[in-house]
Structure formats: structure tokens, C-alpha cells
Write an enzyme that holds these catalytic residues in place. Structure first.
Site, PDB file in Angstrom:
ATOM      1  CE  LYS A 198      -9.606  -8.751  -0.795  1.00 41.45           C
ATOM      2  NZ  LYS A 198     -10.096  -8.338  -2.057  1.00 41.45           N
ATOM      3  NE  ARG A 233      -5.177  -0.509   4.092  1.00 36.72           N
ATOM      4  CZ  ARG A 233      -5.992   0.241   3.821  1.00 36.72           C
ATOM      5  NH1 ARG A 233      -6.280   0.784   3.985  1.00 36.72           N
ATOM      6  NH2 ARG A 233      -7.383  -0.382   3.754  1.00 36.72           N
ATOM      7  CE  LYS A 244     -16.708  -6.222  -3.738  1.00 37.38           C
ATOM      8  NZ  LYS A 244     -15.121  -6.421  -3.709  1.00 37.38           N
ATOM      9  CG  ASP A 284     -24.294  -8.511 -16.799  1.00 37.48           C
ATOM     10  OD1 ASP A 284     -25.705  -8.307 -17.672  1.00 37.48           O
ATOM     11  OD2 ASP A 284     -23.926  -7.775 -17.486  1.00 37.48           O
ATOM     12  CG  ASN A 341     -27.638 -17.218 -20.770  1.00 39.08           C
ATOM     13  OD1 ASN A 341     -27.364 -18.201 -19.724  1.00 39.08           O
ATOM     14  ND2 ASN A 341     -27.573 -16.183 -22.103  1.00 39.08           N
ATOM     15  CB  THR A 342     -24.710 -12.069 -18.640  1.00 43.09           C
ATOM     16  OG1 THR A 342     -24.962 -11.605 -19.862  1.00 43.09           O
ATOM     17  CG2 THR A 342     -23.328 -11.642 -18.916  1.00 43.09           C
TER      18      THR A 342
HETATM   19  O1  C5P Z   1      -5.040  -3.180   3.867  1.00 41.27           O
HETATM   20  P1  C5P Z   1      -6.708  -4.621   4.605  1.00 41.27           P
HETATM   21  O2  C5P Z   1      -6.936  -5.203   5.251  1.00 41.27           O
HETATM   22  O3  C5P Z   1      -7.778  -3.075   5.352  1.00 41.27           O
HETATM   23  O4  C5P Z   1      -8.014  -4.472   2.959  1.00 41.27           O
HETATM   24  C1  C5P Z   1      -8.675  -5.229   3.448  1.00 41.27           C
HETATM   25  C2  C5P Z   1      -9.489  -6.204   1.982  1.00 41.27           C
HETATM   26  O5  C5P Z   1     -10.684  -6.334   2.325  1.00 41.27           O
HETATM   27  C3  C5P Z   1      -9.785  -5.100   0.891  1.00 41.27           C
HETATM   28  O6  C5P Z   1      -9.260  -5.539  -0.519  1.00 41.27           O
HETATM   29  C4  C5P Z   1     -10.653  -4.258   0.719  1.00 41.27           C
HETATM   30  O7  C5P Z   1     -11.058  -4.191  -0.626  1.00 41.27           O
HETATM   31  C5  C5P Z   1     -10.791  -6.117   1.055  1.00 41.27           C
HETATM   32  N1  C5P Z   1     -12.534  -5.836   1.632  1.00 41.27           N
HETATM   33  C6  C5P Z   1     -12.733  -4.594   2.658  1.00 41.27           C
HETATM   34  N2  C5P Z   1     -14.006  -3.999   3.330  1.00 41.27           N
HETATM   35  C7  C5P Z   1     -15.664  -4.417   2.557  1.00 41.27           C
HETATM   36  C8  C5P Z   1     -15.083  -5.158   1.762  1.00 41.27           C
HETATM   37  C9  C5P Z   1     -14.029  -6.236   1.470  1.00 41.27           C
HETATM   38  O8  C5P Z   1     -12.146  -4.093   3.230  1.00 41.27           O
HETATM   39  N3  C5P Z   1     -16.515  -4.308   3.015  1.00 41.27           N
END
Ligand code: C5P
Length: 232
Positions: free
Chosen positions: A32, A211, A61, A64, A67-68
């Protein structure tokens, strides 16, 4: 819909990202790419990661006028990403236009996933600040149903919401779920977490793991553990 583990490459730049990806031997995880990395490096980062054989979820994410969004999605589709997303709050027409923009001349397109209500929005903020009445979980389901009505492939949601999303929008409607931690692992800033095995049991289609893999001493081993628990 194939289950898969998506690794959140939440890095500030290309160098840190490639240092991380270089730690993988043979595995080529679905990755991602979020706003930070994309805005820092531009579309070239997508092309370079694709060249290495990874599938890509481009997490920008969009939100808008229809069309954009359609025109922007056509550009992202041309980058050959495998999955991208938008805010369901942009409405059904915007989501339909996004699908049109994503669809390539040969009829193929990346998966399109909606963000419902951000997990950073509380009930109080939704009601008092955004002026949306009703209960927050009902709004999440309403937005998921709107996404399904527009023809989207699924939503990003908590693993805890995956079951009710499938019940409301159909078993084939994809759930992409962050908030995953190994048993006994550090939850960090995530409030509600699930293990990969629990996410599998509850019916998530894709888990997004940052992480627990990016900060692991051996990221490939941590990734393969996720795959063993979630996919196999
Ligand atoms: O490091 P971690 O496992 O917490 O990362 C989770 C990922 O999922 C991050 O990129 C975070 O921005 C994304 N995310 C989230 N919760 C959400 C939507 C997206 O943790 N509701």
C-alpha cells in the site's frame, strides 16, 4: 476474491521504501502506497515498485466533484495499480464516475474501494461538527451500501465491521481491514486490533498490515507469518 496481505509502506521517501523492500528475498508482497510517499515521490514511485513485481494499493482517498474524480482516476488507472480508493462521502454519482475513469480501454480496471467514515471521526464529531444524524455504525453501513449501489468492489473497514458489511452488501463485497496485530504484539496507536487469524475467521478479504511488518527485525518472516495465519 483472493485473500491477501497488503503491507502498508508508510515511509517518507523512496530510499526508505526500497531499503525496506530490499529485505525481501523471494516474496513480493502486495504493498500500500499512501499520500505521504506518493506526494513526496510522485507517480514514479508506483512505476518503480510495480517493476519489482509488487501489486499496488494506491491509497489516495479521492473526494471531489464527479468529473474531476473521473479524470484523476483515469490517470491512476494508467499507472497500472491493482487497487485504489475514494471517500464514499463524495456520493454515489462521484463513485460511478470514478469507476468509469478507472476502466481501461480493454475493459480491465483496478479494484475500487470506498472509505466510509474515517475511524478518526467519533460519534460526537459526526453529529455535532459534521451535522450527520443517527448512529455512527449505521452511517458506516449506509455509506458501504452506497458504494455497493455505485458498483464499487468493497470498503475499508475495521475487522470488527467486516461481518456486518458482508451481511449488508453481500459476501462478494470486499472488506479491506487495517488494525491487525500479532498475538501479544504492540498495538501502538490502534485502539481495536485483531490477529491475522481472527481477521480470517471474521471474513476479511484483505488485511492491511504496517508496523508489525515494517518494524519487524525480519520483515519477510513477519510477512510470511501473516500469510500463514491469514491466507493459508
Ligand atoms: O502500522 P499499522 O499496521 O497500524 O498500519 C495500518 C495502515 O492502515 C496505515 O497505513 C493506516 O494509515 C491505515 N489505516 C488504518 N485505519 C484506518 C484506515 C487506514 O490504520 N481506519
Amino acid at each position: 476474491m483472493g485473500k491477501d496481505v497488503i503491507v502498508a509502506c508508510d515511509f517518507a521517501g523512496a530510499r526508505q521504501t526500497f531499503d525496506f523492500l530490499d529485505k525481501f528475498g523471494t516474496a513480493r508482497p502486495f504493498v500500500k502506497i499512501g499520500m505521504e510517499l506518493y506526494y513526496a515521490e510522485g507517480p514514479d514511485i508506483v512505476r518503480k515498485i510495480k517493476e519489482r513485481g509488487h501489486k499496488i494499493f494506491l491509497d489516495l482517498k479521492l473526494h471531489d466533484i464527479p468529473n474531476t474524480v473521473k479524470k484523476a482516476m483515469a490517470v491512476l488507472s494508467g499507472l497500472n495499480v491493482d487497487m485504489t480508493n475514494l471517500h464514499a462521502g463524495g456520493g454515489i454519482e462521484m463513485m460511478k464516475y470514478a469507476l468509469e475513469g478507472l476502466t481501461r480501454p480493454d475493459g480491465t480496471r483496478p479494484l475500487l474501494i470506498a472509505v466510509t467514515m474515517l475511524t478518526s471521526i467519533s460519534q460526537d464529531v459526526m453529529t455535532g461538527e459534521l451535522g450527520i444524524s443517527g448512529q455512527l455504525p449505521d452511517t458506516v453501513i449506509k455509506y458501504a451500501k452506497n458504494a455497493a449501489a455505485a458498483g464499487l468492489d468493497g470498503v475499508v473497514c475495521s475487522p470488527l465491521e467486516a461481518r456486518v458489511v458482508h451481511e449488508s452488501c453481500g459476501a462478494g463485497f470486499v472488506t479491506v481491514t487495517p488494525g491487525v496485530r500479532f498475538a501479544g504484539g504492540d498495538a501502538g496507536d490502534q485502539k481495536r486490533v485483531m490477529t491475522p487469524a481472527e481477521a480470517k475467521k471474521i471474513g476479511s478479504d484483505y488485511i492491511v498490515v504496517g508496523r508489525p511488518i515494517t518494524a519487524a527485525p525480519d520483515p519477510e518472516e513477519a510477512y510470511l507469518r501473516c500469510v500463514r495465519e491469514f491466507v493459508d
